[in-house]
Design an enzyme around this catalytic site. Structure first.
Site, PDB file in Angstrom:
ATOM      1  N   ARG A 172       3.845  23.749   2.080  1.00  0.00           N
ATOM      2  CA  ARG A 172       4.915  23.425   1.139  1.00  0.00           C
ATOM      3  C   ARG A 172       5.122  21.920   1.183  1.00  0.00           C
ATOM      4  NH1 ARG A 172       4.045  27.549  -0.923  1.00  0.00           N
ATOM      5  NH2 ARG A 172       5.457  29.277  -1.394  1.00  0.00           N
ATOM      6  N   GLU A 188       7.975  19.284  -6.424  1.00  0.00           N
ATOM      7  CA  GLU A 188       7.011  19.845  -7.357  1.00  0.00           C
ATOM      8  C   GLU A 188       7.663  20.222  -8.693  1.00  0.00           C
ATOM      9  OE1 GLU A 188       4.408  22.093  -4.756  1.00  0.00           O
ATOM     10  OE2 GLU A 188       4.058  23.426  -6.442  1.00  0.00           O
ATOM     11  N   HIS A 248      -1.052  22.834  -6.782  1.00  0.00           N
ATOM     12  CA  HIS A 248      -0.644  24.060  -6.075  1.00  0.00           C
ATOM     13  C   HIS A 248      -1.543  25.247  -6.461  1.00  0.00           C
ATOM     14  CE1 HIS A 248       3.098  26.017  -4.038  1.00  0.00           C
ATOM     15  NE2 HIS A 248       1.993  26.677  -3.734  1.00  0.00           N
TER      16      HIS A 248
END
Ligand code: DGY
Length: 355
Positions: A249, A278, A296
């Site tokens: 993450r 993000e 991602h």
């Protein structure tokens, strides 16, 4: 195939058909939010949560305490991800709402992508590709686009991979390192014995790992303890030839500090699949040549994404039926009065207030 389940499942964005088909075949009424590029806003989610029996959410949807408290009829949340930092779990647990995730099926694909980033950053694959496309390749030269060895190379110097977080994905990354004859060390403070028992890595402290590794790969979930686990001090403690890889993450790394460390040469390169805010990136990150930046896609193989859809749908159907979801991450709720009260309050499919 299951059948005979009624109730409403709201899906916060399109998932692979196999999951939607499974839900429909089970008898659920399925609604999917808009298009792939459009995420529901907080107020849309609030309205949905008031009107659905089960929410099938993506990692991009933040399910906070306000949303959970405004959903008295919700029977569960099936998250389409292994990570679940987008859901306020303590509140869900307190309210008797089961939450599930999609573990295991994405372990290998995420480990593969970790290695793509590691190799890509070490050997400057993306920079080299850009160099070709821009027509800059006119003459081969001994110093053209020099990178770092990953295997012992011609000098026979064994490289060290440091893995932070030795869960399923961390271990899968370690297994691949054997093919590159690397030394592997790992830091997993909650269960250091797991590292030693695996036979794949040696357990070390975070300080030791950062100071001695050629490659550092992050595989921890995002929690209040791991937020900014890698900041300016940790980056400063790494070797100047080191490569940092993050497929966990974004907020595990202080991204502003990372930009500074990459720009100043504190570390050599970074391969990132995830970002602190993000889909935005820290100022300056995109301009750094010593980075490989991906959107991602750790679990983005066709097979994995289908498997995630199947698992999320299976969990959602169990929740609709008031049964224990197979991948429930707060299973203690099944013994709680809050869950009993919630499940008894309303049968799935009964009319809801939706405005
Ligand atoms: C996850 O599942 O948590 C990944 O980040 C996306 O598949």
């Amino acid at each position: 195939m299951v059948s005979g389940t009624s109730g409403r499942v709201f899906v916060t964005r399109p998932i692979p058909d196999v999951g939607l088909d499974f839900l429909r075949a089970a008898g659920a009424h399925v609604e999917v939010w808009g298009g792939a590029g459009d995420a529901p806003a907080h107020h849309d989610l609030a309205q949905w949560l008031r009107g659905c029996d089960v929410l099938l959410s993506l990692l991009t949807e933040r399910i906070d305490a306000t949303l959970l408290e405004g959903a008295p009829h919700l029977r569960g949340i099936a998250n389409y991800a292994v990570g679940h930092d987008n859901i306020e779990l303590p509140t869900a647990t307190r309210l008797g709402i089961p939450v599930s995730n999609t573990p295991d099926v994405l372990t290998e694909s995420t480990a593969d992508l970790t290695w793509a980033l590691l190799l890509g950053a070490a050997r400057r694959v993306v920079e080299a590709d850009r160099y070709m496309r821009l027509g800059n390749y006119r003459l081969w030269g001994p110093k053209l686009l020099l990178g770092e060895d990953v295997s012992p190379g011609c000098e026979g110097a064994t490289k060290q991979l440091g893995i932070i977080g030795f869960g399923r994905i961390g271990q899968a990354v370690a297994r691949r390192a054997q093919g590159f004859s690397m030394r592997v060390v790992a830091h997993h403070p909650s269960a250091p014995e797991r590292v030693e028992r695996s036979g794949l890595a040696a357990a070390v402290s975070l300080e030791q790992l950062l100071a001695t590794s050629d490659f550092v790969s992050l595989h921890v979930p995002l929690t209040e303890t791991t937020r900014h686990l890698i900041g300016a001090a940790e980056l400063g403690a790494m070797r100047s030839s080191a490569v940092l890889v993050n497929t966990s993450r974004g907020a595990v790394v202080d991204e502003k500090a990372l930009v500074e460390a990459l720009a100043s040469g504190d570390i050599a390169a970074a391969g990132l699949d995830v970002y602190e805010h993000e889909p935005a990136m820290a100022t300056g990150l995109a301009e750094l040549p010593n980075t490989v930046l991906l959107p991602h896609i750790g679990s983005a193989s066709r097979g994995t994404r289908d498997a995630m859809a199947r698992i999320a749908a299976t969990n959602a159907v169990a929740m609709l039926r008031g049964e224990a979801a197979p991948q429930c991450i707060n299973p203690e709720i099944y013994d709680s009065a809050a869950f009993d009260a919630r499940i008894r309050r309303l049968q799935p499919g009964e009319p809801r207030l939706t405005t």
